[in-house]
Design a protein around this motif. Structure first.
Motif, short mmCIF file in Angstrom:
data_model
loop_
_atom_site.label_atom_id
_atom_site.label_comp_id
_atom_site.label_asym_id
_atom_site.label_seq_id
_atom_site.Cartn_x
_atom_site.Cartn_y
_atom_site.Cartn_z
N TRP A 1 16.76 -7.57 -7.11
CA TRP A 1 15.52 -6.79 -7.10
C TRP A 1 15.15 -6.43 -5.66
CZ3 TRP A 1 11.90 -10.35 -10.54
CH2 TRP A 1 12.38 -10.34 -11.85
N PRO A 2 14.47 -5.32 -5.47
CA PRO A 2 13.99 -4.98 -4.12
C PRO A 2 13.00 -6.03 -3.62
CG PRO A 2 13.88 -3.08 -5.59
CD PRO A 2 14.17 -4.26 -6.46
N ILE A 3 13.07 -6.31 -2.33
CA ILE A 3 12.14 -7.23 -1.69
C ILE A 3 11.48 -6.48 -0.53
CG2 ILE A 3 11.84 -9.41 -0.46
CD1 ILE A 3 14.33 -10.45 -1.88
N LEU A 4 10.16 -6.39 -0.56
CA LEU A 4 9.40 -5.69 0.46
C LEU A 4 8.76 -6.69 1.41
CD1 LEU A 4 7.54 -3.21 -1.94
CD2 LEU A 4 9.75 -2.89 -0.81
N LEU B 1 0.83 -1.21 0.00
CA LEU B 1 0.00 0.00 0.00
C LEU B 1 0.86 1.25 0.00
CD1 LEU B 1 -2.90 1.09 0.13
CD2 LEU B 1 -2.71 1.03 2.63
N ASP B 2 1.96 1.20 0.74
CA ASP B 2 2.87 2.35 0.77
C ASP B 2 3.45 2.64 -0.61
OD1 ASP B 2 4.68 4.30 2.31
OD2 ASP B 2 6.14 3.03 1.31
N ARG B 3 3.84 1.58 -1.32
CA ARG B 3 4.38 1.78 -2.67
C ARG B 3 3.31 2.32 -3.62
NH1 ARG B 3 8.49 3.46 -3.20
NH2 ARG B 3 8.53 2.86 -5.40
N LEU B 4 2.08 1.82 -3.50
CA LEU B 4 1.00 2.32 -4.35
C LEU B 4 0.78 3.81 -4.11
CD1 LEU B 4 -2.30 0.65 -5.27
CD2 LEU B 4 -2.40 2.91 -4.23
N GLU B 5 0.73 4.21 -2.84
CA GLU B 5 0.50 5.62 -2.52
C GLU B 5 1.67 6.49 -2.98
OE1 GLU B 5 -0.22 5.31 1.65
OE2 GLU B 5 -2.37 4.92 1.40
N THR B 6 2.88 5.94 -2.92
CA THR B 6 4.05 6.68 -3.42
C THR B 6 3.92 6.94 -4.91
OG1 THR B 6 5.53 5.79 -1.72
CG2 THR B 6 6.55 6.59 -3.75
N HIS B 7 3.52 5.93 -5.66
CA HIS B 7 3.34 6.11 -7.11
C HIS B 7 2.21 7.08 -7.41
CE1 HIS B 7 6.25 3.23 -8.64
NE2 HIS B 7 5.85 2.35 -7.74
N GLN B 8 1.16 7.04 -6.62
CA GLN B 8 0.06 7.98 -6.84
C GLN B 8 0.52 9.42 -6.61
OE1 GLN B 8 -2.77 6.03 -4.19
NE2 GLN B 8 -4.08 5.52 -5.92
#
Length: 229
Positions: free
Chosen positions: A213-216, A94-101
């Protein structure tokens, strides 16, 4: 313009939407034999049946159901899950999604689940309905036939749908991001210039480590950390 492609189940939400929603639907509509459908597809999976065939078998269980009734139930399911005490979203995803938004990137959900199930979730996340690249269930006359509109949205189906959206949007895939949690997401991740894996365990995470690759952290990582505390 860059596009961020997100798998949904266990990447953005801490559950498998197809199965959890079917259980919810079965509790609301007695005609839905949710437990039998789930048991059947789990037997197929345990027997080593191809994941694509398992997906098709699952959707055949929707034959005869009203599309409008399913859509109404999906909206209630998302509302109840978001209000429940048990976490619904995967924090890192969710944090990555909000960052892209915030950056103004276009967001696309890419999932083997159905558009009719994911639509209210996409609305809650502020994602345009046209960017739900998911299973389309055939519903002649508003009643599900049990068949889907090809392709099956797993593996290369996800990759091809993401590539088609990038072409139509004029997006350079080298600038795009992709997030997934399962080995079946690998073709989609390899398509994007910036892939990342959600969840530190499993075959996909092992590949991510080898490729740098990044791993979250995934939702199971958080549970394991709490259990060890």
């Amino acid at each position: 313009m860059a596009i961020a492609f997100f798998d949904v189940d266990e990447t953005l939400i801490a559950t498998k939407s197809m199965f959890e929603f079917l259980g919810f639907l079965g509790r609301r509509l007695p005609s839905v034999e949710a437990e039998a459908i789930i048991a059947d597809v789990r037997c197929l999976a345990a027997a080593g049946v191809d994941r694509t065939a398992v997906n098709l078998a699952f959707w055949r269980g929707f034959a005869g159901l009203s599309r409008d009734a399913v859509r109404r139930a999906a909206r209630l399911w998302v509302e109840e899950r978001c209000a429940a005490a048990e976490p619904f979203f995967v924090p890192a995803g969710l944090d990555r999604l909000e960052t892209h938004q915030r950056r103004g990137d276009r967001i696309a959900l890419v999932s083997g689940s159905a558009i009719d199930i994911l639509q209210p979730l996409a609305e809650r996340l502020g994602i345009d309905g046209g960017d739900i690249l998911a299973t389309r269930l055939m519903a002649p006359g508003g009643i599900y036939s049990g068949e889907i509109v090809p392709p099956v949205m797993i593996g290369t189906g996800k990759r091809d749908a993401a590539a088609a959206l990038a072409r139509s949007a004029g997006a350079d895939l080298a600038d795009c991001h992709a997030y997934g949690d399962h080995i079946s997401d690998l073709p989609m991740l390899e398509l994007a210039g910036h892939p990342a894996v959600v969840g530190t365990r499993g075959e996909l995470a092992d590949i991510a480590r080898r490729r740098g690759w990044p791993i979250l952290p995934g939702h199971l990582d958080a549970r394991n950390k709490e259990a060890a505390a």
